[in-house]
Structures are given as structure tokens and as C-alpha cells.
Design a protein around this motif. Structure first.
Motif, mmCIF file in Angstrom:
data_model
loop_
_atom_site.group_PDB
_atom_site.id
_atom_site.type_symbol
_atom_site.label_atom_id
_atom_site.label_comp_id
_atom_site.label_asym_id
_atom_site.label_seq_id
_atom_site.Cartn_x
_atom_site.Cartn_y
_atom_site.Cartn_z
ATOM 1 N N MET A 31 -27.024 22.739 116.541
ATOM 2 C CA MET A 31 -26.613 23.676 115.487
ATOM 3 C C MET A 31 -27.226 25.052 115.716
ATOM 4 S SD MET A 31 -27.063 23.333 111.421
ATOM 5 C CE MET A 31 -27.914 24.900 111.348
ATOM 6 N N SER A 32 -26.517 26.085 115.337
ATOM 7 C CA SER A 32 -27.027 27.446 115.519
ATOM 8 C C SER A 32 -28.253 27.664 114.638
ATOM 9 C CB SER A 32 -25.951 28.467 115.137
ATOM 10 O OG SER A 32 -24.754 28.135 115.785
ATOM 11 N N PRO A 33 -29.166 28.559 115.068
ATOM 12 C CA PRO A 33 -30.376 28.775 114.274
ATOM 13 C C PRO A 33 -30.069 29.451 112.931
ATOM 14 C CG PRO A 33 -30.248 30.346 116.074
ATOM 15 C CD PRO A 33 -29.105 29.400 116.266
ATOM 16 N N LEU A 34 -30.993 29.281 112.000
ATOM 17 C CA LEU A 34 -30.859 29.944 110.698
ATOM 18 C C LEU A 34 -31.680 31.220 110.746
ATOM 19 C CD1 LEU A 34 -31.340 26.877 108.328
ATOM 20 C CD2 LEU A 34 -29.219 27.849 109.232
ATOM 21 N N ILE A 35 -31.068 32.309 110.338
ATOM 22 C CA ILE A 35 -31.785 33.588 110.369
ATOM 23 C C ILE A 35 -31.666 34.288 109.016
ATOM 24 C CG2 ILE A 35 -31.654 33.986 112.873
ATOM 25 C CD1 ILE A 35 -29.187 35.674 112.398
ATOM 26 N N ASN A 36 -32.566 35.240 108.800
ATOM 27 C CA ASN A 36 -32.539 35.961 107.522
ATOM 28 C C ASN A 36 -31.244 36.759 107.380
ATOM 29 O OD1 ASN A 36 -35.001 34.933 106.951
ATOM 30 N ND2 ASN A 36 -36.080 36.905 106.849
ATOM 31 N N MET A 37 -30.721 36.752 106.198
ATOM 32 C CA MET A 37 -29.485 37.461 105.874
ATOM 33 C C MET A 37 -29.729 38.975 105.858
ATOM 34 S SD MET A 37 -27.625 36.671 102.266
ATOM 35 C CE MET A 37 -27.243 34.990 102.665
ATOM 36 N N GLN A 38 -28.731 39.717 106.305
ATOM 37 C CA GLN A 38 -28.787 41.193 106.231
ATOM 38 C C GLN A 38 -27.645 41.684 105.339
ATOM 39 O OE1 GLN A 38 -31.288 42.685 107.809
ATOM 40 N NE2 GLN A 38 -31.895 40.720 108.721
ATOM 41 N N VAL A 39 -27.813 42.869 104.771
ATOM 42 C CA VAL A 39 -26.724 43.419 103.942
ATOM 43 C C VAL A 39 -25.449 43.554 104.778
ATOM 44 C CG1 VAL A 39 -26.001 45.384 102.511
ATOM 45 C CG2 VAL A 39 -28.365 44.621 102.442
ATOM 46 N N SER A 40 -25.612 43.794 106.085
ATOM 47 C CA SER A 40 -24.427 43.938 106.952
ATOM 48 C C SER A 40 -23.660 42.619 107.120
ATOM 49 C CB SER A 40 -24.840 44.477 108.326
ATOM 50 O OG SER A 40 -25.830 43.630 108.877
ATOM 51 N N TRP A 49 -28.978 40.633 96.492
ATOM 52 C CA TRP A 49 -29.986 41.706 96.559
ATOM 53 C C TRP A 49 -30.278 42.301 95.192
ATOM 54 C CZ3 TRP A 49 -25.968 41.241 100.179
ATOM 55 C CH2 TRP A 49 -26.370 40.736 101.419
ATOM 56 N N GLY A 50 -29.361 42.112 94.237
ATOM 57 C CA GLY A 50 -29.576 42.651 92.890
ATOM 58 C C GLY A 50 -30.428 41.742 92.022
ATOM 59 N N ASP A 51 -30.808 40.587 92.539
ATOM 60 C CA ASP A 51 -31.606 39.663 91.726
ATOM 61 C C ASP A 51 -33.044 40.191 91.644
ATOM 62 O OD1 ASP A 51 -31.400 36.299 91.067
ATOM 63 O OD2 ASP A 51 -33.331 37.325 91.005
ATOM 64 N N PRO A 52 -33.610 40.243 90.424
ATOM 65 C CA PRO A 52 -34.972 40.785 90.315
ATOM 66 C C PRO A 52 -36.001 39.983 91.119
ATOM 67 C CG PRO A 52 -34.261 39.781 88.226
ATOM 68 C CD PRO A 52 -33.059 39.852 89.112
ATOM 69 N N ASP A 53 -35.696 38.717 91.413
ATOM 70 C CA ASP A 53 -36.639 37.878 92.179
ATOM 71 C C ASP A 53 -36.185 37.648 93.620
ATOM 72 O OD1 ASP A 53 -38.464 37.426 90.029
ATOM 73 O OD2 ASP A 53 -36.960 36.127 89.120
ATOM 74 N N PHE A 54 -35.294 38.498 94.122
ATOM 75 C CA PHE A 54 -34.799 38.324 95.498
ATOM 76 C C PHE A 54 -35.959 38.301 96.498
ATOM 77 C CE2 PHE A 54 -33.837 40.462 99.542
ATOM 78 C CZ PHE A 54 -32.969 39.514 100.079
ATOM 79 N N ARG A 55 -35.887 37.344 97.432
ATOM 80 C CA ARG A 55 -36.860 37.292 98.543
ATOM 81 C C ARG A 55 -36.074 37.078 99.830
ATOM 82 N NH1 ARG A 55 -42.170 35.407 98.232
ATOM 83 N NH2 ARG A 55 -43.030 35.486 96.142
ATOM 84 N N PRO A 56 -36.318 37.884 100.853
ATOM 85 C CA PRO A 56 -35.536 37.762 102.091
ATOM 86 C C PRO A 56 -35.635 36.375 102.720
ATOM 87 C CG PRO A 56 -37.051 39.644 102.192
ATOM 88 C CD PRO A 56 -37.294 38.974 100.885
ATOM 89 N N GLU A 57 -36.779 35.697 102.559
ATOM 90 C CA GLU A 57 -36.911 34.374 103.199
ATOM 91 C C GLU A 57 -36.098 33.294 102.492
ATOM 92 O OE1 GLU A 57 -39.257 35.946 101.457
ATOM 93 O OE2 GLU A 57 -40.848 34.597 100.739
ATOM 94 N N LEU A 58 -35.519 33.624 101.327
ATOM 95 C CA LEU A 58 -34.674 32.656 100.620
ATOM 96 C C LEU A 58 -33.191 33.017 100.743
ATOM 97 C CD1 LEU A 58 -36.755 31.980 97.350
ATOM 98 C CD2 LEU A 58 -36.687 30.640 99.451
ATOM 99 N N ALA A 59 -32.859 33.822 101.723
ATOM 100 C CA ALA A 59 -31.452 34.204 101.951
ATOM 101 C C ALA A 59 -31.169 34.021 103.440
ATOM 102 C CB ALA A 59 -31.229 35.645 101.518
ATOM 103 N N LEU A 103 -20.089 33.900 111.640
ATOM 104 C CA LEU A 103 -20.805 33.291 110.515
ATOM 105 C C LEU A 103 -20.283 31.882 110.253
ATOM 106 C CD1 LEU A 103 -22.885 33.959 108.209
ATOM 107 C CD2 LEU A 103 -20.882 34.454 106.793
ATOM 108 N N GLN A 104 -21.190 30.904 110.235
ATOM 109 C CA GLN A 104 -20.777 29.514 109.987
ATOM 110 C C GLN A 104 -21.092 29.073 108.559
ATOM 111 O OE1 GLN A 104 -22.834 27.403 113.184
ATOM 112 N NE2 GLN A 104 -20.948 27.529 114.388
ATOM 113 N N GLY A 105 -22.139 29.642 107.994
ATOM 114 C CA GLY A 105 -22.515 29.262 106.630
ATOM 115 C C GLY A 105 -23.645 30.157 106.154
ATOM 116 N N PHE A 106 -23.909 30.114 104.854
ATOM 117 C CA PHE A 106 -25.038 30.878 104.319
ATOM 118 C C PHE A 106 -25.535 30.235 103.025
ATOM 119 C CE2 PHE A 106 -23.177 33.069 100.670
ATOM 120 C CZ PHE A 106 -21.823 33.064 100.959
ATOM 121 N N GLY A 107 -26.758 30.548 102.709
ATOM 122 C CA GLY A 107 -27.335 30.011 101.471
ATOM 123 C C GLY A 107 -28.351 30.975 100.898
ATOM 124 N N VAL A 108 -28.421 31.007 99.563
ATOM 125 C CA VAL A 108 -29.357 31.892 98.863
ATOM 126 C C VAL A 108 -30.029 31.101 97.742
ATOM 127 C CG1 VAL A 108 -29.609 34.027 97.539
ATOM 128 C CG2 VAL A 108 -27.823 33.865 99.280
#
Ligand code: COA
Length: 302
Positions: A1-10, A38-48, A57-62
Motif C-alpha cells: 500500500m502507498s505510504p500515508l503522508i500529511n495532507m496539504q491544502v493543495s 483547516w477551519g477547525d479550531p483544533d486542527f492538527r496536521p498530524e491528524l490529516a 489520491l487513493q484515500g484520505f482521513g481527518v
């Protein structure tokens, strides 16, 4: 499976396309997707996280972690896999990473959706059998049900508007649109009765125009109703509350009418009343109908 990486706005355009094909019942727009992540007051990059093969893109999770009743609660906000790649373990791989990271941040429990004050829906749509099976497989259990109602604002204007505002000019209760001058009084009022609603109410206070109405008696706040405080731009009503000692005087009915009228004037054709408790109140006062049912799912992480 492809690696999981941090989500970017792009990644947002590809995520929106993937979400639209994977979850056709849960419509998202670009602004809404951004508000949820990104608009969530508790957004953390490691949870996206995104899962990408080459640039595809195969999938994403937040997920998000919030403090709740002196402990930390994790929430899966969005999780989606491209339809042709579903049931091949990608969803589980993203999910397991998010769950572990929520654990590492101290979460004792994790839930799906319902991440108030910034949430898409109060649970998983009961028709979404794939998602319910998925979370059941990951040891979630049902903790309750929730429903959303919809108001046809054109119909409301014709059939309910006039009666809703009332005609008694000597009524001692005044309803005003909040201004920033009221902010300290509103905060005190919300903290006293419904502290968990402050997040949404503060969003309504920052809107232009402010999408918050107050019932005042002798200058004191005795009730409030907000709209456009979550899922902005979609005709989202609430929260609303009348202080316990003042209930039964028609305050909620008038506050509701001010919000619906405002939403109608802003060009909305319908309004969503989410996560409804008093179904009969809304049915009676604005002709709202229950049109979405959700299963609330949770898992203990202890
Ligand atoms: C929910 C979702 C993310 C699952 O992703 P996935 O990659 O297909 O999940 P997995 O392959 O890891 O599946 C793990 C388990 O979930 C269950 N499951 C997943 N899809 C299922 C389906 N369509 N029907 C029945 N069970 C299903 C199975 O038990 C599966 O285990 P198994 O393959 O050993 O039987 C995917 O269905 C999806 O993108 N749905 C649309 C978006 C959505 O509704 N998200 C949830 C709310 S945010």
C-alpha cells in the motif's frame, strides 16, 4: 500500500473529487471541505492524512481531538477511499493511523462525525451501510441516534412567517440582532446554560452580518438563536436556547422566526435544523420535516 503522508491544502481539489464520488449523499463544496479541515479550531496536521500512489489520491482521513468534560475525545471527521479501491484495506490503514495518533494525544474515546462545534453531521447516515460495517469491524458500538430536519423556506414564508413573528407590540420581550457590544453578556449566558455551544455561538458572532439573535427583557439576555455557525453557507440553523425559567413564553418561536427570515433573505431556499431534540417544536412552528437519520458510533480507547 502507498505510504500515508500529511495532507496539504493543495490536495483539496483531488479530495473534493474523491469525496464526491465516494460519498454522494454527503455533499461537500470546496469552502465546506476547508472549513471542516483547516477551519477547525483544533486542527492538527498530524491528524490529516492522505494516501497517494505516485500523484494519484487513493484515500484520505481527518480526525480531531477535543477536550470534553475534563478528558480528551477523538473524532473521525472525514474518511474516504476512491470507490474502485474500496474494500482493499486502504480505509483501515488510514483509520488505524488516526486512531493511534488520537490515543497518543490522550484520547480516551473516539467517535465518528458529531465533532461539535465544527462537524459535518451528528453521526453516520443510517443508509451508509459500508461505513457502519467499517466502523463496526473496527470495534465501534452504537451510542444513540440523531436526526436532522429541513425547512422549506419558501413554504415557511407563505405559511408560518406572519404568525411566527407575533403581533403584540406591547410584548415585553425584545428580539435584536446581536452586536459585538453584547459579546460579554452572551458569553456569560452561554457559559451558564450551555457551555459546549460557545464554539458555534462565537462563529455566529464573527459573521458579517452577525448571525445571532437575542431575546432581551429589561436589557438582560434570556434567549438566543444562531445560524451559519457551522457548515457555513449551507443554511445551517442553531444552536438555540431559552433560559429554563423563561420557557413557555413563545421566546423560542420568535427567535427561530428571526433566524429563518434572515436565512431566507440571504438567499437560502431551505434550512437544516441539525441534531434535533424537540422535533415537535420545529414541526409545529416552522413546518420542518425529519429527513436524515444518523447512527452515533463510539469506541473506548482505554
Ligand atoms: C468507509 C470507507 C472509508 C471504508 O474504506 P475501505 O478502504 O473500503 O475499507 P477497508 O477495505 O479497510 O474495509 C475494512 C472492513 O470494513 C468493512 N467494509 C468496508 N466496506 C464495506 C462494504 N461496502 N460493505 C460491507 N462491509 C464493508 C468490512 O468489514 C471490511 O473488512 P473485510 O474486507 O475484511 O471484510 C469507504 O467505504 C468510503 O470511502 N465510504 C464513503 C465515505 C464515507 O462514508 N466515510 C465514512 C464517514 S466519514
Amino acid at each position: 500500500m502507498s505510504p500515508l503522508i500529511n495532507m496539504q491544502v493543495s490536495d483539496a481539489p483531488a479530495m473534493l473529487e474523491l469525496w464526491t464520488s465516494a460519498a454522494p449523499h454527503e455533499r461537500l463544496s470546496r469552502p465546506l471541505l476547508e472549513e471542516k479541515i483547516w477551519g477547525d479550531p483544533d486542527f492538527r496536521p498530524e491528524l490529516a492524512l492522505v494516501c497517494k500512489d505516485q500523484q494519484q489520491l487513493q484515500g484520505f482521513g481527518v480526525a480531531v481531538c477535543r477536550r470534553k468534560d475534563d478528558s480528551t475525545m477523538g473524532y473521525i471527521k472525514l474518511l474516504a477511499v476512491a470507490p474502485k479501491l474500496q474494500q482493499s484495506g486502504i480505509g483501515s490503514a488510514i483509520y488505524k493511523q488516526l486512531e493511534q495518533r488520537c490515543r497518543d494525544l490522550g484520547a480516551l474515546e473516539i467517535r465518528v462525525a458529531e465533532s461539535a462545534p465544527n462537524y459535518l453531521h451528528p453521526g453516520v447516515d443510517e443508509r451508509n451501510v459500508a461505513a457502519i460495517a467499517f466502523f463496526t469491524k473496527h470495534h465501534y458500538g452504537e451510542i444513540g441516534r440523531a436526526c436532522n430536519m429541513t425547512v422549506d423556506l419558501g413554504q415557511w414564508e407563505k405559511e408560518y412567517r406572519q404568525a411566527a413573528f407575533g403581533t403584540d407590540p406591547s410584548h415585553p420581550i425584545r428580539v435584536v440582532r446581536a452586536t459585538s457590544a453584547y459579546a460579554p453578556a452572551i458569553r456569560e449566558f452561554i457559559n451558564l446554560h450551555w457551555p459546549t455551544w460557545w464554539g458555534e455561538v462565537s462563529v455566529a458572532l464573527r459573521n458579517a452580518p452577525i448571525s445571532l439573535f437575542l431575546a432581551l427583557e429589561e436589557g438582560k439576555v434570556i434567549g438566543f438563536a444562531a445560524h451559519d455557525a457551522n457548515n457555513r453557507g449551507t443554511g445551517w440553523f442553531g444552536p438555540m436556547g431559552t433560559c429554563p425559567q423563561q420557557r413557555g413564553r413563545g421566546i423560542g418561536r420568535v427567535l427561530l422566526a428571526h433566524c429563518l427570515d434572515d436565512m431566507r433573505r440571504q438567499g437560502n431556499e431551505s434550512a437544516t435544523i441539525p441534531w434535533v431534540g424537540p422535533v415537535d417544536f420545529y414541526r409545529h412552528h416552522c413546518g420542518a420535516v425529519v429527513d436524515r437519520h444518523f447512527v452515533r458510533l463510539a469506541k473506548s480507547l482505554t
